[in-house]
Design an enzyme around this catalytic site. Structure first.
Site, PDB file in Angstrom:
ATOM      1  N   ARG A 263      48.604  25.562  19.105  1.00 57.65           N
ATOM      2  CA  ARG A 263      47.107  25.062  19.010  1.00 57.65           C
ATOM      3  C   ARG A 263      47.553  24.259  17.257  1.00 57.65           C
ATOM      4  O   ARG A 263      47.922  24.986  16.858  1.00 57.65           O
ATOM      5  CB  ARG A 263      46.132  26.381  18.479  1.00 57.65           C
ATOM      6  CG  ARG A 263      46.622  27.267  17.589  1.00 57.65           C
ATOM      7  CD  ARG A 263      45.165  27.524  17.100  1.00 57.65           C
ATOM      8  NE  ARG A 263      45.609  29.710  16.599  1.00 57.65           N
ATOM      9  CZ  ARG A 263      45.806  29.338  15.311  1.00 57.65           C
ATOM     10  NH1 ARG A 263      46.095  28.318  14.698  1.00 57.65           N
ATOM     11  NH2 ARG A 263      46.527  30.597  14.111  1.00 57.65           N
ATOM     12  N   HIS A 267      42.540  28.577  13.731  1.00 55.69           N
ATOM     13  CA  HIS A 267      42.883  29.909  14.867  1.00 55.69           C
ATOM     14  C   HIS A 267      41.163  29.175  15.158  1.00 55.69           C
ATOM     15  O   HIS A 267      40.328  29.253  16.364  1.00 55.69           O
ATOM     16  CB  HIS A 267      42.724  30.865  14.138  1.00 55.69           C
ATOM     17  CG  HIS A 267      42.483  32.072  15.125  1.00 55.69           C
ATOM     18  ND1 HIS A 267      42.378  32.408  16.361  1.00 55.69           N
ATOM     19  CD2 HIS A 267      40.682  32.606  14.705  1.00 55.69           C
ATOM     20  CE1 HIS A 267      41.631  33.295  17.210  1.00 55.69           C
ATOM     21  NE2 HIS A 267      40.752  33.337  16.069  1.00 55.69           N
ATOM     22  N   TYR A 276      49.982  30.384   6.571  1.00 56.53           N
ATOM     23  CA  TYR A 276      51.166  31.334   7.635  1.00 56.53           C
ATOM     24  C   TYR A 276      52.310  30.191   8.676  1.00 56.53           C
ATOM     25  O   TYR A 276      52.140  30.422   8.810  1.00 56.53           O
ATOM     26  CB  TYR A 276      50.670  31.877   8.627  1.00 56.53           C
ATOM     27  CG  TYR A 276      49.497  31.278   9.609  1.00 56.53           C
ATOM     28  CD1 TYR A 276      49.523  30.458  10.795  1.00 56.53           C
ATOM     29  CD2 TYR A 276      48.185  31.507   8.996  1.00 56.53           C
ATOM     30  CE1 TYR A 276      48.504  30.404  11.136  1.00 56.53           C
ATOM     31  CE2 TYR A 276      47.186  31.187  10.019  1.00 56.53           C
ATOM     32  CZ  TYR A 276      47.490  30.422  11.049  1.00 56.53           C
ATOM     33  OH  TYR A 276      45.899  30.154  11.689  1.00 56.53           O
TER      34      TYR A 276
HETATM   35  C1  LIG Z   1      40.274  43.938  19.896  1.00 58.25           C
HETATM   36  C2  LIG Z   1      40.534  43.155  19.130  1.00 58.25           C
HETATM   37  N1  LIG Z   1      41.049  42.796  18.184  1.00 58.25           N
HETATM   38  C3  LIG Z   1      41.192  42.337  16.809  1.00 58.25           C
HETATM   39  C4  LIG Z   1      39.995  40.626  17.365  1.00 58.25           C
HETATM   40  C5  LIG Z   1      39.989  39.222  16.009  1.00 58.25           C
HETATM   41  N2  LIG Z   1      41.086  38.427  16.840  1.00 58.25           N
HETATM   42  C6  LIG Z   1      40.088  37.598  17.473  1.00 58.25           C
HETATM   43  S1  LIG Z   1      41.088  35.938  18.232  1.00 58.25           S
HETATM   44  C7  LIG Z   1      43.133  37.469  17.838  1.00 58.25           C
HETATM   45  C8  LIG Z   1      43.792  36.973  17.913  1.00 58.25           C
HETATM   46  C9  LIG Z   1      44.641  36.413  18.969  1.00 58.25           C
HETATM   47  O1  LIG Z   1      45.606  36.146  19.571  1.00 58.25           O
HETATM   48  P1  LIG Z   1      46.473  35.589  20.451  1.00 58.25           P
HETATM   49  O2  LIG Z   1      45.881  36.618  21.517  1.00 58.25           O
HETATM   50  O3  LIG Z   1      47.841  35.355  20.835  1.00 58.25           O
HETATM   51  O4  LIG Z   1      44.917  34.199  21.087  1.00 58.25           O
HETATM   52  P2  LIG Z   1      45.023  33.161  20.159  1.00 58.25           P
HETATM   53  O5  LIG Z   1      44.287  33.642  19.252  1.00 58.25           O
HETATM   54  O6  LIG Z   1      45.979  32.396  19.944  1.00 58.25           O
HETATM   55  O7  LIG Z   1      44.808  31.636  21.870  1.00 58.25           O
HETATM   56  C10 LIG Z   1      42.034  38.159  17.035  1.00 58.25           C
HETATM   57  C11 LIG Z   1      43.144  39.098  16.502  1.00 58.25           C
HETATM   58  C12 LIG Z   1      39.175  41.038  18.595  1.00 58.25           C
HETATM   59  N3  LIG Z   1      38.258  39.926  18.811  1.00 58.25           N
HETATM   60  N4  LIG Z   1      39.518  41.850  19.829  1.00 58.25           N
END
Ligand SMILES: Cc1ncc(C[n+]2csc(CCOP(=O)(O)OP(=O)(O)O)c2C)c(N)n1
Ligand SMILES: [Mg+2]
Length: 345
Positions: A263, A267, A276
């Site tokens: 990406r 985020h 980061y």
């Molecule tokens: C169970 C849970 N923990 C934490 C979050 C907060 N959160 C939202 S998106 C995210 C990152 C997810 O990263 P990834 O799975 O790599 O997907 P990306 O956003 O990089 O596409 C987090 C920690 C959440 N929504 N649900």
């Protein structure tokens, strides 16, 4: 060797990717990107509260969508899947209604945050905010399809519907991922789990999530097929997902597909990625942008011309403009709707 690869791919196009399909794919990439860019602007103008972007991920999403029977198979997306949902049949207006939180928004009537894509008539299932919860839910949908098949409950001539669900690589650390994949494998379910590996879970890099090279390597632990693919290559992703669809529909069980992508933006609208990762890293990845690559490929194949590309740009721009003005003029939902139906309505 490089020349041979091109020849093989050309032949494959002849079979199932005629020029009009390739151009349709290209337009979906473009529309998603232009909508996404406008949403960032709307956020910075203070017109919308939050945006979470699918930029950079469009290639694997469009490739995966076109490998499905769109509107027939089930899709249980995650928040970056705008290009996937546009390819299945959601519209620019649907996306704009969601980001403005206006009445008539199809996913939840604007009761969820934006990017919780859902559309009942297209078999797009709206997810919850906790990451990875969609995986066991998608396995459940696939279980129901398999159950119908085994018990003769599908209609005459009806094929099993395949379920595609998506998540990020960081979300594979959740227990739900394990439960969903294990269940799907044990019961041979028609499920495809597409992990969009963009190397970060907000600020947490891949090597803090797993000690294997990537999510696809985890498939062997569940006894299922796991494939890693260049997620910025639309056609490569299409091919891999198409094979997974064939496996699933013919009763050979689930597939874990890891699409390697990136990406290029923070985020979400509330993140500052400078804390980061380096600007150099981001710039390097921008060179591998899936839309630039698809455009270069289609130009080289003679499927696209610069003039047609400009027409598509114009079309995407006016579709985004129209959707934006439409959504902005819609009212907010009635207050009572906030406590309205959850499972129907
Ligand atoms: C169970 C849970 N923990 C934490 C979050 C907060 N959160 C939202 S998106 C995210 C990152 C997810 O990263 P990834 O799975 O790599 O997907 P990306 O956003 O990089 O596409 C987090 C920690 C959440 N929504 N649900
Ligand atoms: Mg990630």
């Amino acid at each position: 060797m490089a020349d041979q690869t091109v020849i093989i791919r050309r032949r494959q196009h002849d079979e199932d990717l005629p020029p009009e399909t390739l151009l349709d794919m290209y337009y979906k990439l473009l529309l998603s990107r232009r909508l996404d860019e406008r949403m960032w602007v709307l956020h910075r103008q203070g017109k919308v509260a939050f945006h979470i972007s699918g930029m950079g991920h469009e290639g694997c999403q469009v490739g995966a969508a076109f490998a499905l029977r769109r509107g027939y198979d089930y899709v249980h997306p995650y928040y970056r899947d705008m290009a996937l949902c546009l390819s299945i049949g959601m519209t620019a207006r649907d996306m704009m209604l969601a980001i403005y939180g206006r009445k008539g928004e199809p996913s939840s009537g604007a009761r969820q945050m934006p990017a919780h894509f859902g559309y009942k008539a297209l078999n797009i299932v709206s997810g919850s905010s906790p990451v990875a919860t969609q995986v066991p839910q998608a396995a459940g949908i696939a279980f129901a399809e398999r159950y119908k098949k085994i018990n003769g409950l599908l209609k005459e001539g009806e094929d099993m519907r395949v379920t595609l669900t998506c998540l990020g690589e960081g979300s594979t650390s959740q227990g739900d991922f394990y439960e969903g994949l294990n269940w799907a494998s044990v019961f041979n379910l028609p499920l495809i789990v597409l992990v969009q590996n963009n190397l970060y879970a907000i600020s947490v890099p891949l090597d803090r999530q797993m000690s294997v090279g990537g999510p696809a390597e985890r498939a062997c632990a569940y006894g299922m097929t796991g494939i890693a693919v260049d997620g910025n290559d639309v056609i490569a992703t299409y091919r891999v997902v198409k094979e997974a669809v064939e496996r699933a529909r013919s009763g050979q069980g689930p597939t874990l597909v890891e699409a390697k992508t990136y990406r290029p933006v923070p985020h979400s609208s509330d993140d500052d990625d400078r804390s980061y990762r380096s600007r150099e890293e981001v710039e390097e990845w921008k060179k591998k942008d899936p839309i630039l690559r698809m455009k270069a490929y289609l130009l080289a194949e003679g499927v696209l011309t610069e003039a047609l590309a400009e027409e598509y740009e114009e079309k995407a721009r006016s579709e985004v403009d129209e959707a934006n003005s439409f959504a902005e003029q819609q009212p907010y939902p009635d207050v009572e709707w906030g406590v309205g139906p959850v499972f129907a309505g």
